[in-house]
Design a protein around this motif. Structure first.
Motif, PDB file in Angstrom:
ATOM      1  N   LYS A 129     -12.484  21.511   1.990  1.00 21.52           N
ATOM      2  CA  LYS A 129     -12.210  21.642   3.432  1.00 21.52           C
ATOM      3  C   LYS A 129     -13.473  22.077   4.164  1.00 21.52           C
ATOM      4  N   ASP A 130     -14.141  23.094   3.629  1.00 21.88           N
ATOM      5  CA  ASP A 130     -15.366  23.594   4.251  1.00 21.88           C
ATOM      6  C   ASP A 130     -16.477  22.553   4.230  1.00 21.88           C
ATOM      7  N   SER A 131     -16.635  21.859   3.092  1.00 17.08           N
ATOM      8  CA  SER A 131     -17.720  20.880   2.994  1.00 17.08           C
ATOM      9  C   SER A 131     -17.495  19.687   3.917  1.00 17.08           C
ATOM     10  N   LEU A 132     -16.230  19.391   4.219  1.00 18.90           N
ATOM     11  CA  LEU A 132     -15.921  18.310   5.157  1.00 18.90           C
ATOM     12  C   LEU A 132     -15.992  18.771   6.611  1.00 18.90           C
ATOM     13  N   GLY A 133     -16.087  20.084   6.804  1.00 21.46           N
ATOM     14  CA  GLY A 133     -16.119  20.625   8.161  1.00 21.46           C
ATOM     15  C   GLY A 133     -14.789  20.488   8.878  1.00 21.46           C
ATOM     16  N   SER A 134     -13.705  20.488   8.111  1.00 24.10           N
ATOM     17  CA  SER A 134     -12.378  20.327   8.687  1.00 24.10           C
ATOM     18  C   SER A 134     -11.994  21.552   9.504  1.00 24.10           C
ATOM     19  N   SER A 135     -11.406  21.301  10.678  1.00 28.18           N
ATOM     20  CA  SER A 135     -10.934  22.403  11.517  1.00 28.18           C
ATOM     21  C   SER A 135      -9.432  22.650  11.331  1.00 28.18           C
ATOM     22  N   ASP A 136      -8.800  21.916  10.403  1.00 30.89           N
ATOM     23  CA  ASP A 136      -7.375  22.112  10.126  1.00 30.89           C
ATOM     24  C   ASP A 136      -7.128  23.520   9.599  1.00 30.89           C
ATOM     25  N   GLU A 137      -5.939  24.035   9.873  1.00 33.64           N
ATOM     26  CA  GLU A 137      -5.528  25.283   9.244  1.00 33.64           C
ATOM     27  C   GLU A 137      -5.541  25.056   7.728  1.00 33.64           C
ATOM     28  N   SER A 138      -5.818  26.098   6.971  1.00 40.60           N
ATOM     29  CA  SER A 138      -5.957  25.955   5.521  1.00 40.60           C
ATOM     30  C   SER A 138      -4.701  25.394   4.858  1.00 40.60           C
ATOM     31  N   PHE A 139      -3.511  25.890   5.251  1.00 36.99           N
ATOM     32  CA  PHE A 139      -2.280  25.398   4.639  1.00 36.99           C
ATOM     33  C   PHE A 139      -2.092  23.912   4.943  1.00 36.99           C
ATOM     34  N   ALA A 140      -2.343  23.515   6.179  1.00 40.03           N
ATOM     35  CA  ALA A 140      -2.194  22.113   6.575  1.00 40.03           C
ATOM     36  C   ALA A 140      -3.160  21.228   5.790  1.00 40.03           C
ATOM     37  N   PHE A 141      -4.379  21.709   5.557  1.00 41.14           N
ATOM     38  CA  PHE A 141      -5.347  20.931   4.790  1.00 41.14           C
ATOM     39  C   PHE A 141      -4.882  20.774   3.351  1.00 41.14           C
ATOM     40  N   VAL A 142      -4.440  21.860   2.729  1.00 37.68           N
ATOM     41  CA  VAL A 142      -3.949  21.811   1.350  1.00 37.68           C
ATOM     42  C   VAL A 142      -2.772  20.846   1.259  1.00 37.68           C
ATOM     43  N   GLN A 143      -1.876  20.927   2.213  1.00 40.15           N
ATOM     44  CA  GLN A 143      -0.708  20.057   2.225  1.00 40.15           C
ATOM     45  C   GLN A 143      -1.120  18.585   2.398  1.00 40.15           C
ATOM     46  N   SER A 144      -2.055  18.315   3.272  1.00 42.48           N
ATOM     47  CA  SER A 144      -2.530  16.941   3.490  1.00 42.48           C
ATOM     48  C   SER A 144      -3.221  16.376   2.257  1.00 42.48           C
ATOM     49  N   LEU A 145      -4.029  17.194   1.627  1.00 50.01           N
ATOM     50  CA  LEU A 145      -4.712  16.756   0.411  1.00 50.01           C
ATOM     51  C   LEU A 145      -3.693  16.481  -0.693  1.00 50.01           C
ATOM     52  N   ALA A 146      -2.678  17.332  -0.814  1.00 51.24           N
ATOM     53  CA  ALA A 146      -1.616  17.118  -1.797  1.00 51.24           C
ATOM     54  C   ALA A 146      -0.877  15.809  -1.514  1.00 51.24           C
ATOM     55  N   GLN A 147      -0.596  15.526  -0.245  1.00 50.40           N
ATOM     56  CA  GLN A 147       0.087  14.279   0.101  1.00 50.40           C
ATOM     57  C   GLN A 147      -0.783  13.081  -0.247  1.00 50.40           C
ATOM     58  N   GLY A 148      -2.075  13.188  -0.022  1.00 50.82           N
ATOM     59  CA  GLY A 148      -2.991  12.113  -0.401  1.00 50.82           C
ATOM     60  C   GLY A 148      -2.994  11.859  -1.898  1.00 50.82           C
TER      61      GLY A 148
END
Length: 113
Positions: free
Chosen positions: A37-56
């Protein structure tokens, strides 16, 4: 990022389903996801990012066409693991009795030959 999981054959009302689980519960797995998440510079909330990555991750299996039985992929983590890596759990997030949080799932119908 390493992933752990299990495979099980489940009897359902409609027949059988082969279920694959992706365990995203170990702290180091969640930490690796947050580093991404940090290396991509994502501004998503951490839980939302984890959830999105899991869905992917589970969606990457959803294009199968050679399966003779129903398939289900489920990615999950645990509430205590998220707390340990400082990821706030949004209010209203369903948490199972054993602390498991289902992050994502994908279902693939059997393809008859």
């Amino acid at each position: 990022m390493g992933l752990f999981g299990k495979e099980a054959l489940i009897s359902t009302n409609g027949g059988r389903e082969r279920r694959y689980t992706l365990d995203l519960g170990p702290d180091w797995v969640l930490e690796d996801m947050l580093k991404l998440k940090d290396s991509l510079g994502s501004s998503d909330e951490s839980f939302a990012f984890v959830q999105s990555l899991a869905q992917g991750l589970v969606n990457s299996f959803a294009v199968q066409t050679g399966n003779l039985e129903d398939l289900r992929y489920v990615a999950f983590t645990r509430a205590d693991a998220l707390t340990r890596v400082a990821v706030p759990i949004p209010e209203g997030t369903p948490i199972l009795d054993d602390g498991v949080i289902i992050l994502a799932s994908a279902f693939i119908h059997a393809h008859q030959v």
